[in-house]
Design a protein around this motif. Sequence first.
Motif, PDB file in Angstrom:
ATOM      1  N   ASP A   1     -26.811  -3.008   6.803  1.00 52.23           N
ATOM      2  CA  ASP A   1     -26.713  -4.441   7.082  1.00 52.23           C
ATOM      3  C   ASP A   1     -25.570  -5.062   6.276  1.00 52.23           C
ATOM      4  O   ASP A   1     -25.156  -4.538   5.235  1.00 52.23           O
ATOM      5  CB  ASP A   1     -28.023  -5.151   6.727  1.00 52.23           C
ATOM      6  CG  ASP A   1     -29.136  -4.831   7.705  1.00 52.23           C
ATOM      7  OD1 ASP A   1     -28.837  -4.290   8.786  1.00 52.23           O
ATOM      8  OD2 ASP A   1     -30.310  -5.118   7.373  1.00 52.23           O
TER       9      ASP A   1
ATOM     10  N   LYS B   1     -27.527 -18.763  -1.726  1.00 48.12           N
ATOM     11  CA  LYS B   1     -28.397 -17.876  -0.961  1.00 48.12           C
ATOM     12  C   LYS B   1     -27.669 -16.576  -0.627  1.00 48.12           C
ATOM     13  O   LYS B   1     -26.470 -16.565  -0.329  1.00 48.12           O
ATOM     14  CB  LYS B   1     -28.861 -18.555   0.322  1.00 48.12           C
ATOM     15  CG  LYS B   1     -29.792 -19.743   0.081  1.00 48.12           C
ATOM     16  CD  LYS B   1     -30.240 -20.367   1.392  1.00 48.12           C
ATOM     17  CE  LYS B   1     -31.173 -21.561   1.127  1.00 48.12           C
ATOM     18  NZ  LYS B   1     -31.648 -22.182   2.393  1.00 48.12           N
TER      19      LYS B   1
ATOM     20  N   PHE C   1     -27.793 -13.559   2.085  1.00 48.61           N
ATOM     21  CA  PHE C   1     -28.296 -13.227   3.417  1.00 48.61           C
ATOM     22  C   PHE C   1     -28.081 -11.749   3.697  1.00 48.61           C
ATOM     23  O   PHE C   1     -27.101 -11.145   3.233  1.00 48.61           O
ATOM     24  CB  PHE C   1     -27.581 -14.048   4.488  1.00 48.61           C
ATOM     25  CG  PHE C   1     -27.875 -15.523   4.427  1.00 48.61           C
ATOM     26  CD1 PHE C   1     -28.889 -16.082   5.197  1.00 48.61           C
ATOM     27  CD2 PHE C   1     -27.141 -16.362   3.600  1.00 48.61           C
ATOM     28  CE1 PHE C   1     -29.158 -17.446   5.148  1.00 48.61           C
ATOM     29  CE2 PHE C   1     -27.395 -17.722   3.544  1.00 48.61           C
ATOM     30  CZ  PHE C   1     -28.409 -18.266   4.316  1.00 48.61           C
ATOM     31  N   THR C   2     -28.958 -11.192   4.496  1.00 48.65           N
ATOM     32  CA  THR C   2     -28.761  -9.870   5.074  1.00 48.65           C
ATOM     33  C   THR C   2     -28.693 -10.028   6.586  1.00 48.65           C
ATOM     34  O   THR C   2     -29.528 -10.735   7.183  1.00 48.65           O
ATOM     35  CB  THR C   2     -29.874  -8.893   4.653  1.00 48.65           C
ATOM     36  OG1 THR C   2     -29.650  -7.633   5.273  1.00 48.65           O
ATOM     37  CG2 THR C   2     -31.250  -9.400   5.023  1.00 48.65           C
ATOM     38  N   VAL C   3     -27.681  -9.429   7.212  1.00 46.22           N
ATOM     39  CA  VAL C   3     -27.393  -9.658   8.628  1.00 46.22           C
ATOM     40  C   VAL C   3     -27.313  -8.294   9.328  1.00 46.22           C
ATOM     41  O   VAL C   3     -26.573  -7.402   8.879  1.00 46.22           O
ATOM     42  CB  VAL C   3     -26.067 -10.421   8.813  1.00 46.22           C
ATOM     43  CG1 VAL C   3     -25.856 -10.763  10.284  1.00 46.22           C
ATOM     44  CG2 VAL C   3     -26.046 -11.690   7.953  1.00 46.22           C
TER      45      VAL C   3
ATOM     46  N   GLU D   1     -28.212 -11.188  13.574  1.00 44.11           N
ATOM     47  CA  GLU D   1     -29.442 -11.854  13.167  1.00 44.11           C
ATOM     48  C   GLU D   1     -29.557 -11.752  11.646  1.00 44.11           C
ATOM     49  O   GLU D   1     -29.525 -10.656  11.078  1.00 44.11           O
ATOM     50  CB  GLU D   1     -30.652 -11.188  13.831  1.00 44.11           C
ATOM     51  CG  GLU D   1     -30.633 -11.242  15.351  1.00 44.11           C
ATOM     52  CD  GLU D   1     -30.788 -12.664  15.861  1.00 44.11           C
ATOM     53  OE1 GLU D   1     -31.418 -13.480  15.150  1.00 44.11           O
ATOM     54  OE2 GLU D   1     -30.271 -12.954  16.950  1.00 44.11           O
ATOM     55  N   GLY D   2     -29.695 -12.900  11.006  1.00 42.12           N
ATOM     56  CA  GLY D   2     -29.727 -12.905   9.555  1.00 42.12           C
ATOM     57  C   GLY D   2     -30.989 -13.524   8.995  1.00 42.12           C
ATOM     58  O   GLY D   2     -31.665 -14.309   9.655  1.00 42.12           O
ATOM     59  N   ARG D   3     -31.265 -13.140   7.781  1.00 33.81           N
ATOM     60  CA  ARG D   3     -32.388 -13.741   7.063  1.00 33.81           C
ATOM     61  C   ARG D   3     -31.997 -13.858   5.593  1.00 33.81           C
ATOM     62  O   ARG D   3     -31.083 -13.166   5.100  1.00 33.81           O
ATOM     63  CB  ARG D   3     -33.640 -12.892   7.216  1.00 33.81           C
ATOM     64  CG  ARG D   3     -33.533 -11.504   6.612  1.00 33.81           C
ATOM     65  CD  ARG D   3     -34.794 -10.683   6.821  1.00 33.81           C
ATOM     66  NE  ARG D   3     -34.659  -9.340   6.265  1.00 33.81           N
ATOM     67  CZ  ARG D   3     -34.924  -9.015   4.994  1.00 33.81           C
ATOM     68  NH1 ARG D   3     -35.330  -9.972   4.144  1.00 33.81           N
ATOM     69  NH2 ARG D   3     -34.782  -7.771   4.566  1.00 33.81           N
ATOM     70  N   VAL D   4     -32.705 -14.752   4.893  1.00 34.10           N
ATOM     71  CA  VAL D   4     -32.454 -14.940   3.470  1.00 34.10           C
ATOM     72  C   VAL D   4     -33.131 -13.812   2.709  1.00 34.10           C
ATOM     73  O   VAL D   4     -34.364 -13.682   2.730  1.00 34.10           O
ATOM     74  CB  VAL D   4     -32.975 -16.308   2.986  1.00 34.10           C
ATOM     75  CG1 VAL D   4     -32.786 -16.436   1.473  1.00 34.10           C
ATOM     76  CG2 VAL D   4     -32.260 -17.436   3.701  1.00 34.10           C
TER      77      VAL D   4
ATOM     78  N   ASP E   1     -33.021 -16.347  -2.544  1.00 34.66           N
ATOM     79  CA  ASP E   1     -32.672 -17.760  -2.689  1.00 34.66           C
ATOM     80  C   ASP E   1     -32.598 -18.073  -4.177  1.00 34.66           C
ATOM     81  O   ASP E   1     -33.614 -18.139  -4.869  1.00 34.66           O
ATOM     82  CB  ASP E   1     -33.713 -18.639  -1.996  1.00 34.66           C
ATOM     83  CG  ASP E   1     -33.275 -20.101  -1.916  1.00 34.66           C
ATOM     84  OD1 ASP E   1     -32.235 -20.428  -2.510  1.00 34.66           O
ATOM     85  OD2 ASP E   1     -33.975 -20.901  -1.268  1.00 34.66           O
TER      86      ASP E   1
END
Length: 739
Positions: free
Chosen positions: A165, A175, A177-179, A184-187, A190
């Motif tokens: 990723d 933040k 993120f991993t994408v 499609e990404g998510r934190v 944080d």
Amino acid sequence: MKHRAFLYSAFLVFLLSSFLLVSTAEASGVRIFKSQGGAEFLAGELEGVRLDALGRLLLAQRMDRLAELDEPFLLTAAAHPDGWLLGTGNDGRVLHLDSKGNVEVVFDAPEPEVFALWSDPDGSIFAGTSPNGKIYRITAGGSGEPFFDPQETYIWDIRRASNGDLLVATGTRGKLFTVDDKGEGRVLFDSHDVHLRTLLPLDQGGVLVGTAGEGLVLHISPDGKARTVFDAVQPEIVALTAGADGALYAAAVASEASLVDLSKSPSSTPSAAPKTDGEVSVEVTTDKAADPSTIGSRPASFSGSRSEILSLSLDGSVDSLWSFQDETVYSLLWAQGRLWAATGQEGKLYSYRDVGMVLEKESVERQLVRLLPSENGLAFGTTNGAAFYRAASGSEEKGSYISRVLDAGQPARFGSFRWEGKVPPGGSLSFAFRSGLSATPDATWAPWSAEQKGEEIPLSSIPIGRYVQWRALLIPGKGESPRLDGTQLSYLQRNLKPKIQDLVVLQPGQILVPSNFNPGLQAFEPAHPTRDGIFTTLDMDGSRSESRLKPLWKLGYRSLRWQGQDPNQDPLIYHLEFRPAGEDEAADDQPGESGDWLSMAEDLEGTSYSFDATVLPDGLYRFRLSASDRKGNRSEEALIGRRVTQPVTIDHSAPVVESLRRKDDRLEVKVRDAWNPLREAVYSVNAGEWQPAPVADGMLDGEVETLVVEVPSDIRLLLLRLTDAAQNVVTIDLMRGTS
């Protein structure tokens, strides 16, 4: 062994000759500029030369300027299967630079800055733009399309995680993120900090993150759990890299030249910024109380170094390798078995070895912003102006070094130049010189002399000047660089006249003694400064230290105190003289140039002189002090500075009563002093306490005064005690002069 013994003997001979040169110099007034070691050499200008770990000058590894860019700013760079990718501002372009130096625009982003780039082995490119941060994927054909929008203001770094990723570090809400491959990404994490500035994925999984705001190095596990590895004094971790055997390195900065601005007020809603012309101005918001006194990432109250390079491990152990007081580190890279550091604002490239930091190259561009690997070790991008360099095999074909401007303090003539080092067969090491009278070399300076060689170079042809510079030209021989270990340049200041800044005559009776002098434990011993002189001075148990003096009282003595200064810093000796002052003094009698002066004391090395003034009759006298620099110069070149006091009153005579006149119960007493005003008049009735004698005009301040004394009817003894400004005291029985 014979060769080693010869080298050792030669080294001893050089040390002995250097010692003799310095010793002779100090005795004759000759001074020496010494240039040796990293700090001194770093103050000069290096072109094609470097400093090794021992602070010696050598030819640098050749660095070829592969491309000079038309963009105003180069902000980041990344490796590409065919060359490198360059991110720019303020036009937000991504450039591809191939190994031959060809440059093409592969993407023109809507946003003005590209701070982050990543390239996959298949040539896929990911660009992070700012502000209104977005990730774009750029295909081989050159088209770019939005790939991921984190709804953040800044994209600071992009890396591939061990699971494939993309990792995206952002600000201003800190933040990570991993994408995935679909965008499609998510934190993943944080942070409480403002910015995540730099990323370093780890082979064993997880990622190191450097933050700006608190200056933290965090370890983020694949499941998003965070652990602090290091909390820096500086507010920003700007670079992370991995070395051999799992070693980890970080650069912590507190700099006005940082790309982030930690002084801005909080903002929760990022907004797009249009492209602008001019310099990069990155406005960064914070989640903390704003500090308007901060410039970049450096608070006004911060007094530490601008940059610090650290060696750290995941267990939290940290070692500070090096601090830069004035330079800002922008990038780190492990290459060629050592750690490299790119800095600004002077555009210097360093490498760190076991014994310290080594200057490898000084660029004409002001900021080295990104280090990358290349086939010959490394490459780097610069801004102010934008360019890209690549290391080449071998060293520079020639290099030059110009020393800092050396200040002799006064106009001086220059003697000789000596150097330590080595010249390989077929190589050369030559020197040129120039001098001037202005602190900055300009058109008024003499031109550079012709290049000269030799172990000792005479400088008699260099014009007299206060300032001087030397230049070294290094040319290799048979693949080996010349080496310059140190230099010595001798000079002799033009002798200038000493100055007596102050000459003070103390109050009558004041003498000066060392601050630890105790009259109860020590005795005053009279001593004559000259065998045939009339003046007696004091020697307090042989103590001659005048670093800290205090005043004491000794009747009949006078003291002079002075301050002398020599522009050449030569030691001074003093000669004190006197003569009567009066109406016969000529109006054009310049101090020290004429008149019949009589010697009081010679060869004085201190700054004060106390003497018994009772040998002089009452009258007005002048004192002349001469300061000579003959101890630091040849007799024919020695100079003298002089200063003469205003007329000084010598008064040993007590006040007298001129007349007495009785009116009923009052007695009017007229008193006079020959040389000084009266300072005290007290009387005693019938041996009672002393009390002030009233003055007819209300003020006791003249040489002639009338005192009014009340005489009681039962008077048997009436005493009057008078004291003048010279502390002469007399007691008079007033009853003898009245009826």
